[in-house]
Write an enzyme that holds these catalytic residues in place. Sequence first.
Site, PDB file in Angstrom:
ATOM      1  N   ASP A 171       0.845  -1.193   0.000  1.00 36.59           N
ATOM      2  CA  ASP A 171       0.000   0.000   0.000  1.00 36.59           C
ATOM      3  C   ASP A 171       0.885   1.250   0.000  1.00 36.59           C
ATOM      4  O   ASP A 171       1.610   1.494   0.967  1.00 36.59           O
ATOM      5  CB  ASP A 171      -0.896  -0.006   1.241  1.00 36.59           C
ATOM      6  CG  ASP A 171      -2.088   0.923   1.115  1.00 36.59           C
ATOM      7  OD1 ASP A 171      -1.953   1.959   0.443  1.00 36.59           O
ATOM      8  OD2 ASP A 171      -3.140   0.618   1.686  1.00 36.59           O
ATOM      9  N   ASP A 172       0.852   2.010  -1.088  1.00 36.42           N
ATOM     10  CA  ASP A 172       1.584   3.280  -1.212  1.00 36.42           C
ATOM     11  C   ASP A 172       3.096   3.129  -1.391  1.00 36.42           C
ATOM     12  O   ASP A 172       3.843   4.071  -1.113  1.00 36.42           O
ATOM     13  CB  ASP A 172       1.326   4.202  -0.014  1.00 36.42           C
ATOM     14  CG  ASP A 172      -0.089   4.755   0.029  1.00 36.42           C
ATOM     15  OD1 ASP A 172      -0.902   4.370  -0.830  1.00 36.42           O
ATOM     16  OD2 ASP A 172      -0.382   5.565   0.927  1.00 36.42           O
ATOM     17  N   CYS A 176      -6.591   3.618  -3.336  1.00 38.43           N
ATOM     18  CA  CYS A 176      -6.722   2.303  -2.699  1.00 38.43           C
ATOM     19  C   CYS A 176      -7.831   1.403  -3.225  1.00 38.43           C
ATOM     20  O   CYS A 176      -7.574   0.334  -3.775  1.00 38.43           O
ATOM     21  CB  CYS A 176      -6.903   2.486  -1.201  1.00 38.43           C
ATOM     22  SG  CYS A 176      -5.528   3.326  -0.385  1.00 38.43           S
ATOM     23  N   ARG A 198      -7.606  -1.872  -6.009  1.00 33.01           N
ATOM     24  CA  ARG A 198      -7.869  -3.254  -5.612  1.00 33.01           C
ATOM     25  C   ARG A 198      -9.036  -3.851  -6.383  1.00 33.01           C
ATOM     26  O   ARG A 198      -9.050  -5.057  -6.690  1.00 33.01           O
ATOM     27  CB  ARG A 198      -8.115  -3.302  -4.097  1.00 33.01           C
ATOM     28  CG  ARG A 198      -6.847  -3.032  -3.313  1.00 33.01           C
ATOM     29  CD  ARG A 198      -7.104  -2.474  -1.909  1.00 33.01           C
ATOM     30  NE  ARG A 198      -5.955  -1.666  -1.526  1.00 33.01           N
ATOM     31  CZ  ARG A 198      -4.852  -2.157  -0.955  1.00 33.01           C
ATOM     32  NH1 ARG A 198      -4.783  -3.444  -0.658  1.00 33.01           N
ATOM     33  NH2 ARG A 198      -3.840  -1.371  -0.680  1.00 33.01           N
ATOM     34  N   LYS A 245      -5.167  -6.000   4.178  1.00 31.39           N
ATOM     35  CA  LYS A 245      -6.150  -4.953   3.874  1.00 31.39           C
ATOM     36  C   LYS A 245      -7.064  -5.381   2.725  1.00 31.39           C
ATOM     37  O   LYS A 245      -6.588  -5.848   1.690  1.00 31.39           O
ATOM     38  CB  LYS A 245      -5.403  -3.663   3.517  1.00 31.39           C
ATOM     39  CG  LYS A 245      -6.293  -2.534   3.050  1.00 31.39           C
ATOM     40  CD  LYS A 245      -5.473  -1.296   2.767  1.00 31.39           C
ATOM     41  CE  LYS A 245      -6.261  -0.245   2.015  1.00 31.39           C
ATOM     42  NZ  LYS A 245      -5.487   0.970   1.748  1.00 31.39           N
ATOM     43  N   HIS A 278     -10.544  -3.419   1.602  1.00 30.43           N
ATOM     44  CA  HIS A 278     -10.919  -2.120   1.035  1.00 30.43           C
ATOM     45  C   HIS A 278     -11.836  -2.192  -0.185  1.00 30.43           C
ATOM     46  O   HIS A 278     -11.797  -1.320  -1.066  1.00 30.43           O
ATOM     47  CB  HIS A 278      -9.679  -1.282   0.720  1.00 30.43           C
ATOM     48  CG  HIS A 278      -9.875   0.159   1.089  1.00 30.43           C
ATOM     49  ND1 HIS A 278      -8.855   1.077   1.163  1.00 30.43           N
ATOM     50  CD2 HIS A 278     -10.992   0.845   1.432  1.00 30.43           C
ATOM     51  CE1 HIS A 278      -9.308   2.250   1.521  1.00 30.43           C
ATOM     52  NE2 HIS A 278     -10.613   2.133   1.691  1.00 30.43           N
ATOM     53  N   SER A 285      -8.312   1.256   4.982  1.00 24.83           N
ATOM     54  CA  SER A 285      -6.952   1.718   5.254  1.00 24.83           C
ATOM     55  C   SER A 285      -6.672   1.825   6.749  1.00 24.83           C
ATOM     56  O   SER A 285      -7.564   2.123   7.550  1.00 24.83           O
ATOM     57  CB  SER A 285      -6.707   3.079   4.596  1.00 24.83           C
ATOM     58  OG  SER A 285      -6.757   2.972   3.194  1.00 24.83           O
ATOM     59  N   HIS A 302       1.657   2.407   3.858  1.00 25.72           N
ATOM     60  CA  HIS A 302       0.665   3.469   4.049  1.00 25.72           C
ATOM     61  C   HIS A 302       0.792   4.010   5.481  1.00 25.72           C
ATOM     62  O   HIS A 302       1.023   3.257   6.422  1.00 25.72           O
ATOM     63  CB  HIS A 302      -0.728   2.859   3.836  1.00 25.72           C
ATOM     64  CG  HIS A 302      -1.862   3.824   3.770  1.00 25.72           C
ATOM     65  ND1 HIS A 302      -2.286   4.560   4.866  1.00 25.72           N
ATOM     66  CD2 HIS A 302      -2.699   4.160   2.752  1.00 25.72           C
ATOM     67  CE1 HIS A 302      -3.324   5.295   4.514  1.00 25.72           C
ATOM     68  NE2 HIS A 302      -3.599   5.069   3.243  1.00 25.72           N
ATOM     69  N   ASP A 323      -0.316  -0.945  -4.711  1.00 26.86           N
ATOM     70  CA  ASP A 323      -1.612  -0.465  -5.198  1.00 26.86           C
ATOM     71  C   ASP A 323      -1.522   0.884  -5.894  1.00 26.86           C
ATOM     72  O   ASP A 323      -2.367   1.232  -6.708  1.00 26.86           O
ATOM     73  CB  ASP A 323      -2.634  -0.408  -4.065  1.00 26.86           C
ATOM     74  CG  ASP A 323      -2.321   0.636  -2.997  1.00 26.86           C
ATOM     75  OD1 ASP A 323      -1.167   1.089  -2.921  1.00 26.86           O
ATOM     76  OD2 ASP A 323      -3.236   0.983  -2.221  1.00 26.86           O
ATOM     77  N   ASN A 324      -0.512   1.689  -5.566  1.00 27.01           N
ATOM     78  CA  ASN A 324      -0.312   2.994  -6.223  1.00 27.01           C
ATOM     79  C   ASN A 324       1.017   3.555  -5.739  1.00 27.01           C
ATOM     80  O   ASN A 324       1.722   2.922  -4.947  1.00 27.01           O
ATOM     81  CB  ASN A 324      -1.459   3.964  -5.932  1.00 27.01           C
ATOM     82  CG  ASN A 324      -1.874   4.052  -4.486  1.00 27.01           C
ATOM     83  OD1 ASN A 324      -2.982   3.656  -4.112  1.00 27.01           O
ATOM     84  ND2 ASN A 324      -0.989   4.555  -3.628  1.00 27.01           N
ATOM     85  N   LYS A 356       0.777   9.454  -5.449  1.00 26.43           N
ATOM     86  CA  LYS A 356      -0.552   8.901  -5.201  1.00 26.43           C
ATOM     87  C   LYS A 356      -1.651   9.930  -5.470  1.00 26.43           C
ATOM     88  O   LYS A 356      -1.516  11.107  -5.145  1.00 26.43           O
ATOM     89  CB  LYS A 356      -0.629   8.453  -3.740  1.00 26.43           C
ATOM     90  CG  LYS A 356      -1.998   7.980  -3.276  1.00 26.43           C
ATOM     91  CD  LYS A 356      -1.954   7.554  -1.834  1.00 26.43           C
ATOM     92  CE  LYS A 356      -3.323   7.108  -1.332  1.00 26.43           C
ATOM     93  NZ  LYS A 356      -3.254   6.527   0.028  1.00 26.43           N
TER      94      LYS A 356
END
Length: 474
Positions: free
Chosen positions: A39-40, A79, A83, A132, A134, A157, A222, A274-275, A295
């Site tokens: 994540d991130d 996010c 996904r 996670k 989401h 998140s 994240h 994810d990004n 992001k």
Amino acid sequence: MKPISNSFLVFAVFLFFFSCSEQSEQQDKPVNFVLIYLDDMGFGDLTLTGALNYSTPNIDKMAANGMFFSHYYSPQAVCSASRAGLLTGCYPNRVGFSGALDHTADTGINPEEETIAEVLKKKNYATAAFGKWHLGHHKKFLPPNHGFDEYFGIPYSNDMWPNHPTNKNYYPPLPLIEGDEVVETNPDQSRFTTEFTERTVDFIQRNREHPFFVYLAHPMPHVPLFVSDKFKGKSEQGLYGNVMMEIDWSVGEILTALKDLELEENTVVIFTSDNGPWINYGNHAGSTGGLREGKGTTFEGGQRVPFLVQWKGTVEPGRVDNNLVSGIDILPTIAEIAGAQLPEKKIDGVSLLPLLKSPEAEPPRKSFLYYYRRNNLEAVRDGQWKLVFPHNGRTYEGFAPGENGQPGQVDEWSEVEPGLYNLRRDPGERYNLLKHHPEIAERLRGIADAARKDLGDELTDNPGENRRLPGQVE
């Protein structure tokens, strides 16, 4: 010279057929899948992509034993949408997703959409998701209702809790869920990376004689950042480096388990994010490796992230592939490898299996659509060219980042001028060539027109003909 005895010949023939039988049995085994989703994490957050003051040796080893895709794009730079695209093989806006769902959302993944897990269940795979989710926090949207036999993790998140740095007490206590039941609230997040990894390894061990798919979606890096005691103070980069080192440890634990269980040659391991990084968090954010923005933007720093695939015995070790690929391609790739049927509804991804098997394969994807906000087509890419359409978007440029978990300022509605960029020579998107290559811009506009008809575009007031609704709470 003594003649070879009949008994020796019989023994040699036995060894030959035993060896062939063993190889054939290995090849006939169903292929397992491990999908690790961060994540991130930004493009520059690994040693192999330029990380400073900490190292990621296990992830680097994974790249050395497999493939690194240098032009991989997350389905969207946020996010939930990312996904949704990953697990359905669709552009997120096709399946009704945008942004990041929170505890107030009454939508989630539609039960009529098929996830990777549901595709593989048709081939009798054991499936699990840890970390996670989401894609909706209500029970009907949780993993057990979308193809996963096991789930342990958080529904959205890790900053969506009462200790949010700018929205104190807006969010309720963060739930930790087992199956579809809350087992704890506001858990100690320093447990997350280790505990989700241990769950993953345990699942692999329990299913070593059975085909499996495990989706490990780490809540970090994240913000807020947390790390276990074993990695505190380990990095010269501070807390962010510590977190990345523990994630690297996690990858090492999984790869070691596969090796010890002799599952390496029939297990595909995928690692990505994810990004891109949430840049305004400063020293608690990652690096784009020189790509523009981060992001929440459709510039390269928002969606272009590392993508690694290890499949020993099939993927040539140490390969770097510069073809255009995306997270929406993972579902059809897994489906083809497993011999599983694709979802009944239309998807947008393409199988990357030819690229995995041969560097000489014809690129399966030539273009990519950059969507953001509710349904804005902000850019398109074709080959090495990227056409950016005028829009209002996030920018981090010109603002000082925050420190130690507090965000800096960001402009969410900056005016983005139209532009044409050659990503081969200018991956940082700094040299606008729109006036110099009108014919290329016109060709890319043709791709955009087809996309607007299919998926819509709010920037041009086009609803699109083939968008589907998300799931809804009754």
